[in-house]
Motif scaffolding. Structure first.
Motif, PDB file in Angstrom:
ATOM      1  N   GLU A   1       0.852  -1.099   0.136  1.00 36.58           N
ATOM      2  CA  GLU A   1       0.034  -0.126  -0.078  1.00 36.58           C
ATOM      3  C   GLU A   1       0.764   1.297  -0.003  1.00 36.58           C
ATOM      4  OE1 GLU A   1      -3.197  -0.157  -0.183  1.00 36.58           O
ATOM      5  OE2 GLU A   1      -3.569  -2.229  -0.093  1.00 36.58           O
ATOM      6  N   GLU A   2       0.338   2.354  -0.663  1.00 39.86           N
ATOM      7  CA  GLU A   2       0.952   3.483  -0.570  1.00 39.86           C
ATOM      8  C   GLU A   2       1.350   4.103   1.130  1.00 39.86           C
ATOM      9  OE1 GLU A   2      -0.677   6.536  -2.942  1.00 39.86           O
ATOM     10  OE2 GLU A   2      -0.353   5.602  -4.940  1.00 39.86           O
TER      11      GLU A   2
ATOM     12  N   ASP B   1       3.118   2.907   3.219  1.00 41.96           N
ATOM     13  CA  ASP B   1       3.155   1.851   4.298  1.00 41.96           C
ATOM     14  C   ASP B   1       4.452   1.247   4.244  1.00 41.96           C
ATOM     15  OD1 ASP B   1       2.599  -0.165   6.117  1.00 41.96           O
ATOM     16  OD2 ASP B   1       1.490  -1.297   4.741  1.00 41.96           O
TER      17      ASP B   1
END
Length: 248
Positions: A106-107, A109
């Motif tokens: 995920e972005e 993360d």
């Protein structure tokens, strides 16, 4: 908006305009990010030497607070991916690693351990012609980092110790193996030998020297590839695009 510095691996490239590109990075400090590289397609672009799939760069970018694309301002090339000479398989494995990093993270993360594992795998693909153990270690790392690593010690059905069997039934939808009692009432599509499970446990260990000494039989390689491919396909809801090119 703020200026950020980090090291990143290019995992996807897309055209944005006649002169610019959108670059998806997997970075050590911020996880996955997408940034706009203005003028990257121009012949005399300041990014020309750095923008290449699977290249590792030290980058500076302006992080947008509104949820839009970040703006790439600097990219200094650290390593340009060049697979081991004559090894088309290593090239495909590199693309597979990029695909998994893009699809399974995920972005913003961050997973520094995963970044290090990806970087180590890319380096191995450049220096060695045998990709198998390096790829398996990377896959096990990404599964562990996203909380999807299969359980290799306890039954996925009853939670008891698996016991000493010659082989086990693996069920990707339930995230593990079945004991002799539970497998009679469960469904799975992969049969894995006890020796293969032992290899997977050792490759999951952080002891790099130990994993380097392991020798995998052809049967073990095939069983591990089937198990991991089934797991990735289940998590993604589709077969990875590069999976057919991972030849043993």
């Amino acid at each position: 908006m703020s200026n950020e510095k980090t090291e990143g691996l290019i995992i996807r490239l897309a055209d944005f305009s006649e002169s610019s590109k959108v670059i998806t990075w997997f970075t050590r400090d911020f996880g996955k990010t997408a940034s706009l590289a203005k003028g990257a397609k121009r012949l005399k672009s300041s990014f020309e030497a750095a923008i290449d799939l699977l290249a590792t760069c030290r980058i500076v970018f302006i992080r947008k607070s509104s949820g839009g694309l970040d703006l790439l301002t600097e990219a200094q090339l650290v390593n340009r991916f060049r697979p081991y000479p004559g090894s088309l398989s290593n090239l495909y494995v590199g693309y597979y690693i990029a695909e998994l990093l893009d699809a399974l993270t995920e972005e913003y993360d961050p997973h520094p351990e995963l970044y290090d594992a990806a970087y180590a795998a890319i380096q191995h693909l450049q220096e060695q012609d045998d990709f198998r153990k390096a790829l398996i270690k990377f896959e096990l790392t990404i599964l562990e980092e996203i909380g999807q690593l299969p359980q290799f010690e306890y039954c996925a059905g009853c939670g008891q110790e698996l016991g000493q069997l010659e082989s086990y039934l693996y069920d990707a939808s339930n995230g593990g193996l079945y004991c002799r009692y539970c497998e009679q009432q469960r469904h799975g599509n992969v049969r894995v030998s006890r020796g293969t499970i032992s290899v997977l446990q050792k490759l999951s260990d952080e002891n790099t020297l130990l994993s380097q000494r392991l020798n995998l039989s052809l049967q073990q390689q095939r069983e591990i590839r089937q198990l991991l491919s089934t797991t990735m396909s289940h998590i993604l809801g589709r077969r990875p695009k590069m999976a057919p090119y991972l030849q043993l």
